[in-house]
Design an enzyme around this catalytic site. Structure first.
Site: not given
Ligand SMILES: Nc1ncnc2c1ncn2[C@@H]1O[C@H](COP(=O)(O)OP(=O)(O)OP(=O)(O)O)[C@@H](O)[C@H]1O
Ligand SMILES: Nc1nc2c(ncn2[C@@H]2O[C@H](COP(=O)(O)O)[C@@H](O)[C@H]2O)c(=O)[nH]1
Length: 597
Positions: A431, A296-298, A327, A420, A300-301, A454-455, A294
């Site tokens: 991205r 970046s930023g959606v 990071r 983030r 997943k992590g 992912n809402d 997905g």
């Protein structure tokens, strides 16, 4: 296990009977005296050549029972035309350790390679045997196999499964009667025992289980039934006896593409264990690795962190390599292996990566070792990788499940990425630009098995757990036999017939289960899925004209055709059985397929 060695009382009737689900039936036929098989259990039953061929020969050898054990190892050959057994005279190739005919025994592990029947270990003369015998059925001559390397030693109640010219021996009990879970491989060409490198967590120790070779069979063009041995790439192990009867099922992967690849890389024998999820415990049916993709930023992590926190024993994260700088709060070896570009490129050139890709100006990659480490810990591997990497994994031999996570909107994605606060403006722009291309692949059904939006985080997490089969109480492998030992499992094409056995009490079982192995996936540790089965009920059998065999355990079985299984001997709880039954599954092609879907 105690029952395996008990002495039965009276021999039962001898003869050959048929039981069928089809219409055309032979009534019971019995024979006695000449042409019969002595009542016995824990004997060896071996089929020389393929059951679909014209030259199949079925041998019954030795076994325990009454009258008292005969001094030498009796060999009988099935005469299928006359439905009787003929005694076969054998000689032995004398050696220092085997000057005369081999002694009678039972509970040995049996396998066939070419024209030879191998008997490994067993119980005879009041002790557990540390011996491998080979009967060459062409010359009718016994010889003792003296193999180098470390074998199973004295063992009874193990299983032996031939794959090509190698025999895989699993489990059994030693002279101390304690069950084991070790795997030994006998190379019948080199006469060497190999100790394989084992991937995945092994099953609990056991004996009196069953083992059947399943998996892709040779194509029709390759199949000469008179010469091709039964084929497959993994061994289905069912039940057995540990501290109590076991009801679990395992695949020992021995020749899947993944295992072959591992053998090549390591230069040694490799096997991989995959448990079959069963019952109502919390299990992941998707034992295969899971690739989460997905933009970046959606999130997943965030989703993966939640999975790891809730299922630490079942799931493991594949720690990627990256040339990106850490990071704040990221730890080397936990979030990533932060690596210098030159080192990374050297390792890529050395073939250590399953996949790698240039993502947002940096290199990211999944090492083979990262995925293997998770499998070796007995966990399902979770990979967080970009779309390019996902495509490379798809093209590899790793049979993974691919999930794409979408944002509710591009605006929300941008908000999360900025929120983030880990990227500078240039990186955010990069991205977001990449995100459009990645999201266009979400609907590519040839790559992704599932997409989730992912809402609401909790809802998306619940859906992810659902599709990974991590929702509590979900059964995954239906219709497998319950806890039992001393049963038989017989592969017939892409079906396995499981018959009889004994559970907790003394009474034997007459249960018949048919398992479907036509949809197995995976082939890497923890990754085999797709086993399904069904317990046959009375309605599946035509009992009107059919002989109904006694419930039994410690009997033996071989396939006679795609639809027929020969059951020989066994123990009914009081007596050794001398009868031979053919379980015939005519018309199963239609009725059984329909029942499973
Ligand atoms: N459903 C959600 N609603 C609102 N915010 C969310 C949701 N899911 C995740 N977030 C937030 O969005 C941000 C990005 O999430 P995360 O770091 O998990 O994304 P990612 O897909 O792993 O990104 P990358 O691929 O760059 O590592 C985080 O601040 C996280 O807390
Ligand atoms: N092809 C691969 N992509 C990977 C891997 N590990 C992470 N990623 C993807 O990179 C981006 C950026 O990650 P970030 O941590 O810098 O935000 C993201 O899409 C990841 O999925 C990998 O091993 N191979």
């Amino acid at each position: 296990m105690a029952a395996v060695l008990e002495k039965p009382a009276v021999p039962a009737e001898n003869g050959l009977h048929k039981v069928s689900t089809g219409q055309e039936m032979d009534g019971p036929q019995t024979s006695s005296g000449a042409g019969s098989l002595p009542a016995c259990f824990d004997h060896a039953l071996a089929s020389i050549r393929h059951p679909l061929g014209s030259n199949q020969q079925v041998y019954a050898i030795g076994g325990l029972g009454e009258p008292a054990e005969s001094p030498s190892l009796d060999v009988h050959l099935l005469d299928s035309e006359n439905q009787s057994w003929e005694a076969v005279a054998t000689t032995s190739m004398s050696s220092k350790t085997m000057p005369t005919n081999p002694a009678s025994r039972g509970c040995q592990a049996t396998a066939v390679v070419g024209n030879s029947i191998y008997l490994i270990g067993g119980y005879g003369g009041g002790k557990t045997l540390d011996e491998v015998l080979e009967l060459d059925t062409a010359t009718k001559q016994w010889r003792q196999v003296e193999a180098t390397g470390t074998g199973p030693g004295a063992v009874s109640g193990a299983t032996a499964t031939a794959v090509g010219d190698k025999i895989y021996v699993f489990g059994g009990a030693g002279s101390d009667h304690n069950p084991r879970n070790s795997v030994h491989i006998l190379d019948t060409i080199e006469h060497t025992w190999l100790t394989p490198h084992i991937l995945g967590d092994p099953p609990p120790a056991r004996c009196a289980h069953s083992a059947t070779l399943v998996g892709p069979a040779p194509s029709k063009a390759e199949l000469d039934p008179d010469t091709t041995p039964l084929a497959g790439d993994r061994i289905l192990m069912l039940g057995g006896y540990g501290a109590k009867p076991l009801g679990d099922a395992w695949f020992l992967e021995v020749a899947t593409p993944y295992v072959k690849e591992q053998m090549q890389q390591r230069g040694e024998a490799v096997v991989a264990w995959s448990p079959v999820a069963a019952g109502t415990s919390v299990q992941t049916p998707e034992r295969r690795p899971v690739v989460i993709c997905g933009p970046s930023g959606v999130g997943k992590g965030t989703l993966i962190n939640k999975l790891m926190a809730e299922f630490p024993g079942q799931l493991g994260f594949s720690v990627s390599h990256t040339t990106r700088k850490p990071r704040k709060g990221e730890e080397n070896g936990k979030h990533y292996h932060f690596t210098e570009k030159a080192d990374f490129e050297r390792e890529i050139a050395a073939g250590k990566f399953l996949e790698y890709a240039h993502v947002h100006d940096n290199i990211y990659g999944t090492s083979i070792a990262a995925v293997e480490a998770v499998g070796a810990a007995g966990r399902t591997c979770i990979l967080d990788i970009d779309v390019q990497g996902a495509q490379l994994v798809k093209n590899s031999t790793l049979e993974a499940l691919f999930v794409f996570i979408l944002p509710p909107s591009e605006e929300e994605l941008e908000k999360r990425l900025r929120g983030r606060g880990s990227e500078d403006e240039e990186q955010v722009q990069k991205r977001l630009r990449a995100a459009r291309g990645e999201m266009a692949r979400a609907s590519d059904a040839s790559l992704f098995n599932h997409t989730l939006v992912n809402d609401d985080l909790d809802k998306c997490y619940a859906s992810l757990k659902q599709l990974l089969g991590l929702a509590p109480g979900e059964a995954t492998a239906e219709g497998l036999p319950g806890p039992c030992s001393g049963h038989t499992s017989t592969a017939m094409g892409d079906r396995v017939l499981v018959y009889g056995g004994v559970a907790d009490g003394p009474a034997p079982l007459s249960d018949v289960h048919l398992l479907d192995v036509s949809n197995l996936t995976g082939g890497a540790p923890e990754a085999t899925t797709g086993l399904r089965g069904r317990k046959l009920s009375r309605a599946d059998f035509n009992f009107d004209r059919a002989f109904v065999p006694e419930a039994r355990y410690n009997h033996k079985a071989v396939a006679l055709s795609k639809f027929e299984v020969l059951l020989v001997g066994g123990y009914d709880g009081a007596n050794a059985l001398g009868n031979t039954a053919v379980l015939r599954l005519a018309e199963v092609e239609r009725s059984w397929q329909g029942c499973l879907s």
